[in-house]
Design an enzyme around this catalytic site. Structure first.
Site, short mmCIF file in Angstrom:
data_model
loop_
_atom_site.label_atom_id
_atom_site.label_comp_id
_atom_site.label_asym_id
_atom_site.label_seq_id
_atom_site.Cartn_x
_atom_site.Cartn_y
_atom_site.Cartn_z
N LYS A 170 26.64 18.72 -50.99
CA LYS A 170 25.57 19.44 -50.31
C LYS A 170 24.90 18.44 -49.39
CE LYS A 170 21.25 21.97 -51.01
NZ LYS A 170 20.19 22.35 -51.99
N TYR A 180 24.74 16.45 -54.56
CA TYR A 180 23.62 16.82 -53.69
C TYR A 180 23.10 15.54 -53.03
CZ TYR A 180 19.26 19.17 -52.29
OH TYR A 180 18.19 19.71 -51.58
#
Lengths: 305, 305, 305, 305
Positions: free
Chosen positions: A165, A137
């Protein structure tokens, strides 16, 4: 072991609580069922939107086990790992692997601004503690730590670090990653309000937020873009934008839970220190949602484009 | 119950680890002994400088119990509370109160940007779960949450919320707090490089970092300023500034542990994901410390001014 | 040639306009007379507070000439130079020198973020075009350009670059400058709300804003600090802070002109695109000023401490 | 009066100088000729990229008159207006209208952070001083002033305010503007590295920078996107990105002038305080340009798609 494909839509689902703060598993599973019906490719449990900062490891495992039991054969079930200590991350990852997780979303170390090398080593060490695939992330805006291209370069040799992400808000990063790594790392847009733009530029998937309340519209945009039907996608996306902006807000959890209530597929209670929305801010959000629901577009048969 | 006075110097001590990451209690207590000898008024355990993000509740309790047992009759022993969930904060506070803590440093909820009302309610709820006095930590730079004057206004009725660690970097805040609340909240400067300035403007104490390696110089500055000997204090402070700047750095823990080693009162191991300093940055820090140690000022008899 | 001393208070005076936007020289001189009566050491013409961005070179010269004619034997008269092109700066400097200016305040190039070397060379080139002394304006917050210590190092050989208006908001910079350069560069605090702090830390003077409306209080704080009467200074400064904060605001010009009207020594008209304050913001500012005026402290005989 | 269409590519051209800083009109016109050959729709004179901050009004008029004389029948010729005072802006606009300009790019007031109402009134007043069409420049990143949706709402009644150079870096702004104003304001992307993304989302044109050195590639991307040939456009855009990033840099002028030299259609001298690139930074930029030139894509017949 299920193969995670890293394309399509991955809802970062909200965690459902009873009024007393206990987990509400039936309400949690009900929303996920709507997601799967709409055509999402996977579910991310215990993310920021899932009130990660208030969940114990036991809470995470309970949510994971219930999801795997109910839907593990239909969808990818990923657990978010957001820890401060390397040992804590490994402990959680190994418990979750045993409990049947299909993969992980992994944040950089929390509450400490590490050096680039510390970030890289943290990711490597955690990745080597499991056979499951990992989505990193990358959110320097909220977590102050950017996973830079040189860090990704170090991580390219870790086979189970497979996707990112992308939440840098710097949309050029999609192009930079593609230029540098081709398809080595799948790119999932992590910012609802940039999703159509990033999908057009070659992102593979969408870790979505408002999907929790509007699963069909979210998947429809993804499928239309991938089918090259840009004008149709753009029409839905323009309608969607004022609602998607509820995701770019410190109260995103409360906003999206309220949205889920208004579309009939969720509940509102949150865990302290969070409060549900009150006062003028609640009115403002309700107005946006009411306007959106009143003008909800008729979707094409997006599963068969 | 010991009365915490909230003036003087409060070191936010580093946590000592063995090479394998286990707590090293003897090394931890040795440093604290040097702090007490130098004349500090209290010890803060498990702060950011204590690698808070890697400590479990059990770790915190172990550090606390050892410190209370060794020095609880000589100095204030405060535990830092930095949690994401209200319930987790209460659980820690209550365990620590039973274990003999004299008070707490309390951060706003971690890893979530709450509304002002959520911040106020979090502090109130935690404060009401204990009889012990509390120092709030106001650090919007690192934690993105400012404890604003209206929040303090709400908190003024909570008798055990007694002090603030002022780390906003906005030095006018000392004057604003004094103008609005007089002496209701004690103000402890939380930024080493602003300490002399804030003490001159009326701050009551100093939650210090480099004190871990340089306890006497730190206490000397405090005592000289309070005695009105500004020129003498300024001379030491100017000497100290390049070293104090090691506290305003993402690697502050590693910097200060290295400083402790170089002044002979600490050890260097850190817990993952942290690494000790390496390469050019290590050289840069050592140079600053060597220069400082070589020109260490002769201190006046600051305990008897 | 008058010797500029670079200590004491230097008001950055507002420019007075008629309703039609023309210069109002009599009103301009009237305010300056009050400044001199209060004991300031110099006047800075055409600064940000003087609506620099709307003044032509001819306007600047007219203001300068009138001030030199009226008060040039009583106070230092400095002209602000804020240009985008090196040639434009030199042209202005040379016209002003002929017109009797005693020195300059010099900003880095406007509307372009230059490299450090370009900044240094700009300052050198302008400095070499005049015999008059120069105060550099270091304000990275508003102008995005920091005059760093290495830049100052390059400039130390330019004898007529003598002082810096320190507006970095990083108060440690006073100590860093003193540590590195001793008294080579005089330091004048350029942020009203940090002035007492910086004077205590060794700053030599104060380029002040609210002085335009409150000249005596400003000079009194300066003199009391320099005389070591810190408690007396602090009492006035605490009273003054809510008013001084009007300087740290995009509408500082309008705020201070309104303050001058309320203390009877100025006029309010501004040049387009500026408007005078209106609506709630005007009420807010008037309230702060009324409260301040109502509780105005009785000043000691600060000229004879 | 030529009708400005506000679609296609509008180069913000660099200003050409001789070594002594004088305007070099022949070199200036030569580059513009290459732009027109490549198929751009208009030319913007005296923008940031044209070293606006060093140009006098007379310089601007000289550049304008030469361009209108040479190419005024083939392309839109727009002058950038970046002034601090409303009167200065009007003066320039009226001189330029007489000199044959086809329209203007208009920045908010420079060197002052005005209120929203001041911004709106500034734009209205300047717009009413001319019959020519105006492109507003919305760049809060570099100029700290955002032209917000409510400001645009106020300006919608000014018929000659027709377009916006969108440089907020917030790509959602394209969708917000379209949702709120439909086609009332044409949107021209003002950030090279976001251009393809914004064109895909419905932007009408591109105020381009690297076009100065690579006019054909820039126009090709525009035309391919508008023709729906996204994969072909994306391939060129991915190749172009490392070069386009030279536009997102404080030394963009120097970078682009060097690029023009390397592609054979420009010259490098800049006006003080700017220096041409030197040292490692020059090497870094040359490397990027050499790599780009070595792998320059073969363009389709983009004028006949």
């Amino acid at each position: 072991m299920r193969t995670v494909k890293w394309n399509g839509v991955y809802p970062a689902v909200t965690t459902k609580f009873k009024e007393n703060g206990d987990l509400d598993i039936p309400a949690f599973l009900k929303n996920i069922e709507h997601q799967i019906d709409a055509g999402v490719n996977g579910i991310i449990i215990g993310g920021s939107l899932g009130e990660s900062s208030t969940l114990t490891h036991d809470d995470r495992l309970a949510l994971l086990e219930a999801t795997v039991a109910a839907f593990g054969d239909q969808t990818d079930v990923l657990l978010n790992v957001a820890e401060g200590a390397t040992t804590a991350a490994i402990e959680l990852v190994q418990r979750a692997e045993k409990a049947g997780a299909h993969g992980f979303m992994l944040l950089p170390p929390m509450m400490y601004k590490p050096t680039d090398q510390e970030v890289a080593d943290y990711f490597k060490t955690v990745a080597r503690s499991t056979k499951l695939p990992i989505l990193l992330y990358n959110n320097p805006v909220d977590y102050k730590i950017e996973i830079t291209l040189p860090i990704f370069e170090q991580l390219a040799s870790e086979a189970n670090i497979q996707a990112v992400k992308e939440s840098t808000r710097d949309i050029s990063n999609v192009t930079r990653m593609k230029n540098k790594f081709g398809d080595r790392f799948k790119i999932l847009c992590g910012v609802d309000t940039l999703a159509m733009e990033e999908l057009l530029m070659g992102a593979d998937g969408w870790v979505a937020g408002l999907v929790c309340a509007f699963p069909k519209e979210t998947v429809a945009i993804y499928e239309l873009v991938k089918a090259g039907k840009i004008d149709e996608a753009l029409e839905i996306y323009r309608w969607f934008l004022p609602i998607l902006e509820l995701d770019i807000n410190p109260q995103l959890v409360q906003n999206i839970k309220l949205a889920e209530v208004m579309t009939g597929i969720g509940t509102e209670p949150v865990r302290a220190p969070r409060h549900i929305l009150v006062g003028d801010e609640r009115k403002r959000v309700i107005k946006i949602l009411e306007d959106g629901i009143a003008s909800r577009p008729i979707l094409p048969d997006y599963k068969n484009l």
